[in-house]
Design a protein around this motif. Structure first.
Motif, PDB file in Angstrom:
ATOM      1  N   VAL A   1       7.031   4.226  -8.916  1.00 22.01           N
ATOM      2  CA  VAL A   1       6.481   4.785  -7.916  1.00 22.01           C
ATOM      3  C   VAL A   1       6.482   3.969  -6.685  1.00 22.01           C
ATOM      4  CG1 VAL A   1       4.166   5.663  -6.793  1.00 22.01           C
ATOM      5  CG2 VAL A   1       4.878   6.090  -9.186  1.00 22.01           C
ATOM      6  N   GLU A   2       6.327   2.726  -6.562  1.00 22.05           N
ATOM      7  CA  GLU A   2       6.453   2.212  -5.469  1.00 22.05           C
ATOM      8  C   GLU A   2       7.813   2.005  -4.761  1.00 22.05           C
ATOM      9  OE1 GLU A   2       3.660  -1.416  -4.676  1.00 22.05           O
ATOM     10  OE2 GLU A   2       5.590  -2.577  -4.979  1.00 22.05           O
TER      11      GLU A   2
ATOM     12  N   ILE B   1       5.750   2.038 -14.450  1.00 20.60           N
ATOM     13  CA  ILE B   1       5.429   3.214 -13.782  1.00 20.60           C
ATOM     14  C   ILE B   1       5.118   3.085 -12.442  1.00 20.60           C
ATOM     15  CG2 ILE B   1       4.431   5.350 -13.345  1.00 20.60           C
ATOM     16  CD1 ILE B   1       4.162   5.652 -16.549  1.00 20.60           C
ATOM     17  N   ARG B   2       4.181   1.860 -12.360  1.00 21.26           N
ATOM     18  CA  ARG B   2       3.583   1.852 -10.866  1.00 21.26           C
ATOM     19  C   ARG B   2       4.935   1.067 -10.115  1.00 21.26           C
ATOM     20  NH1 ARG B   2       2.646  -2.186  -7.313  1.00 21.26           N
ATOM     21  NH2 ARG B   2       3.893  -3.801  -8.670  1.00 21.26           N
TER      22      ARG B   2
ATOM     23  N   VAL C   1       5.165   9.895 -10.958  1.00 21.63           N
ATOM     24  CA  VAL C   1       4.725   9.680 -12.257  1.00 21.63           C
ATOM     25  C   VAL C   1       5.483  10.071 -13.499  1.00 21.63           C
ATOM     26  CG1 VAL C   1       2.673   9.332 -13.564  1.00 21.63           C
ATOM     27  CG2 VAL C   1       2.210   8.829 -11.299  1.00 21.63           C
ATOM     28  N   GLY C   2       5.519  11.300 -13.388  1.00 22.25           N
ATOM     29  CA  GLY C   2       6.446  12.185 -14.314  1.00 22.25           C
ATOM     30  C   GLY C   2       7.761  11.396 -14.383  1.00 22.25           C
TER      31      GLY C   2
ATOM     32  N   ARG D   1       2.464   1.115 -17.854  1.00 25.48           N
ATOM     33  CA  ARG D   1       1.779   1.448 -16.731  1.00 25.48           C
ATOM     34  C   ARG D   1       2.330   0.575 -15.446  1.00 25.48           C
ATOM     35  NH1 ARG D   1      -4.249   1.313 -18.736  1.00 25.48           N
ATOM     36  NH2 ARG D   1      -4.761   3.134 -19.495  1.00 25.48           N
TER      37      ARG D   1
ATOM     38  N   ILE E   1       0.202   7.348   0.478  1.00 29.31           N
ATOM     39  CA  ILE E   1      -0.231   8.420  -0.081  1.00 29.31           C
ATOM     40  C   ILE E   1      -1.612   8.633  -0.064  1.00 29.31           C
ATOM     41  CG2 ILE E   1      -0.244   8.185  -2.615  1.00 29.31           C
ATOM     42  CD1 ILE E   1       2.035   9.783  -2.856  1.00 29.31           C
TER      43      ILE E   1
ATOM     44  N   GLN F   1      -0.502  14.713  -3.764  1.00 31.36           N
ATOM     45  CA  GLN F   1      -0.897  14.447  -4.974  1.00 31.36           C
ATOM     46  C   GLN F   1       0.198  15.119  -5.949  1.00 31.36           C
ATOM     47  OE1 GLN F   1      -4.431  16.941  -6.224  1.00 31.36           O
ATOM     48  NE2 GLN F   1      -5.674  15.341  -6.317  1.00 31.36           N
TER      49      GLN F   1
ATOM     50  N   LEU G   1       2.780  12.557  -5.868  1.00 34.77           N
ATOM     51  CA  LEU G   1       2.467  11.236  -6.838  1.00 34.77           C
ATOM     52  C   LEU G   1       2.568  11.855  -8.370  1.00 34.77           C
ATOM     53  CD1 LEU G   1       1.551   8.652  -6.816  1.00 34.77           C
ATOM     54  CD2 LEU G   1      -0.906   9.444  -6.836  1.00 34.77           C
ATOM     55  N   LEU G   2       2.374  13.055  -8.470  1.00 32.33           N
ATOM     56  CA  LEU G   2       2.480  13.649  -9.745  1.00 32.33           C
ATOM     57  C   LEU G   2       3.966  13.475 -10.465  1.00 32.33           C
ATOM     58  CD1 LEU G   2       0.306  14.846 -11.978  1.00 32.33           C
ATOM     59  CD2 LEU G   2       0.860  17.154 -11.131  1.00 32.33           C
TER      60      LEU G   2
ATOM     61  N   PRO H   1      -4.413  10.249  -2.375  1.00 34.34           N
ATOM     62  CA  PRO H   1      -4.464  10.908  -3.599  1.00 34.34           C
ATOM     63  C   PRO H   1      -5.438  12.287  -3.335  1.00 34.34           C
ATOM     64  CG  PRO H   1      -5.218   8.731  -3.879  1.00 34.34           C
ATOM     65  CD  PRO H   1      -4.797   8.942  -2.347  1.00 34.34           C
TER      66      PRO H   1
ATOM     67  N   ALA I   1       1.054  -1.108   0.180  1.00 33.64           N
ATOM     68  CA  ALA I   1      -0.041  -0.043   0.049  1.00 33.64           C
ATOM     69  C   ALA I   1       0.800   1.228  -0.014  1.00 33.64           C
ATOM     70  CB  ALA I   1      -0.966  -0.073   1.172  1.00 33.64           C
ATOM     71  N   TRP I   2       0.636   2.410  -0.756  1.00 33.00           N
ATOM     72  CA  TRP I   2       1.258   3.468  -0.836  1.00 33.00           C
ATOM     73  C   TRP I   2       0.893   4.292   0.123  1.00 33.00           C
ATOM     74  CZ3 TRP I   2       0.488   4.597  -7.009  1.00 33.00           C
ATOM     75  CH2 TRP I   2       1.380   3.381  -7.494  1.00 33.00           C
TER      76      TRP I   2
END
Lengths: 202, 77
Positions: free
Chosen positions: A194-195, A190-191, A140-141, A187, A125, A133, A136-137, A127, A122-123
């Motif tokens: 982020v993780e 990217i996940r 993801v970028g 995707r 974070i 947010q 996270l943005l 959202p 679980a993140w």
């Protein structure tokens, strides 16, 4: 004021300069950003975007409206970008587009029996919260920038620009299953990115 | 029963309703039973929604816009 697609096309065909300027302003930065992924250099991407608009001017009379105007324009841009890298003999991108490797993630993430070896954690974070947010943005970028160009391209078109799957197939000239494989790979990478960052930070 | 790996592979198709009915049902059942895969779907959706906010916003140089407008005018004259 909202201009319908038909009104826009009618305006362009009748030589309405305001309509043309609106169209360019609407799409130019997205075009540059997507073409940059292929040609690797912003100044070249700007040239390709410029060439795209000139081609739009020339070809508009023959636009048959089998797709939306926007899809048609992006298709032209991608073709011009393709030509540009062919000149520089960078062909790998298009080979990967037509047959994306289904390289398995299993060695890292999945166990032999197909269960999670590293289950998604679980993140930390929320959202809904503004600062998180933004975090996270940013992640993801950054994750997007780590992708191979063909995957990045599909995320840019699908998730950022909001094109449909069939539109992206037309723009990139790929089959729908390849489009989906690329999108999935992108995707999920990217996940994972982020993780890894959310795990590293306290 | 699908494995988690198969579930993850098909998640993109699942989210766009690109799977046949029976497959969709398998996905749904798996998701109900597997907390890790539920987390996975949520995170993939969050990645997708967040990416949607990454729209580039550079402005076109006004000289460039004028040059293009001239080309447009020439074409129509």
């Amino acid at each position: 004021m909202h201009v319908s697609e038909d009104q826009m096309i009618a305006g362009l065909l009748s030589g309405d300069e305001e309509a043309f300027r609106t169209l360019v302003v609407q799409h130019n930065s997205a075009l540059i950003s997507i073409v940059s992924t292929i040609v690797n250099e912003r100044s070249i991407a700007e040239e390709v975007a410029q060439e795209t608009w000139l081609a739009v001017i020339r070809k508009l009379e023959s636009f048959e409206q089998r797709s939306s105007l926007r899809t048609w324009i992006f298709g032209i841009a991608l073709n011009l970008a393709r030509k540009r890298i062919r000149k520089d003999s960078r062909t790998e991108l298009w080979e990967t587009l037509s047959s994306p490797h289904r390289e398995s993630e299993r060695h890292e993430i999945f166990a032999e029996d197909g269960r999670w070896a590293k289950p998604p954690s679980a993140w930390r974070i929320n959202p809904e919260e503004h600062a998180q947010q933004r975090e996270l943005l940013k992640l993801v970028g950054e994750g997007l920038e780590t992708l191979p160009p063909e995957q990045k391209l599909v995320v840019q078109l699908r998730d950022i620009e909001g094109f449909s799957g069939p539109d992206v197939c037309e723009i990139l000239d790929v089959s729908s299953s390849n489009q989906r494989v690329l999108l999935h790979r992108a995707r999920s990478s990217i996940r994972i990115y982020v993780e890894s960052k959310l795990r590293d930070s306290p | 029963m699908k494995t988690c790996e198969e579930f993850a592979e098909d998640v993109t198709a699942y989210l766009e309703r690109g799977l046949p009915r029976a497959e969709r049902l398998h996905m749904w059942v798996h998701q109900m039973m597997c907390a890790s895969c539920r987390t996975y779907v949520k995170q993939i959706q969050l990645v997708r929604e967040t990416a949607a906010k990454l729209k580039p916003t550079s402005e076109i140089d006004s000289d460039q816009l004028d040059t293009l407008t001239e080309a447009f005018r020439d074409h129509h004259s």
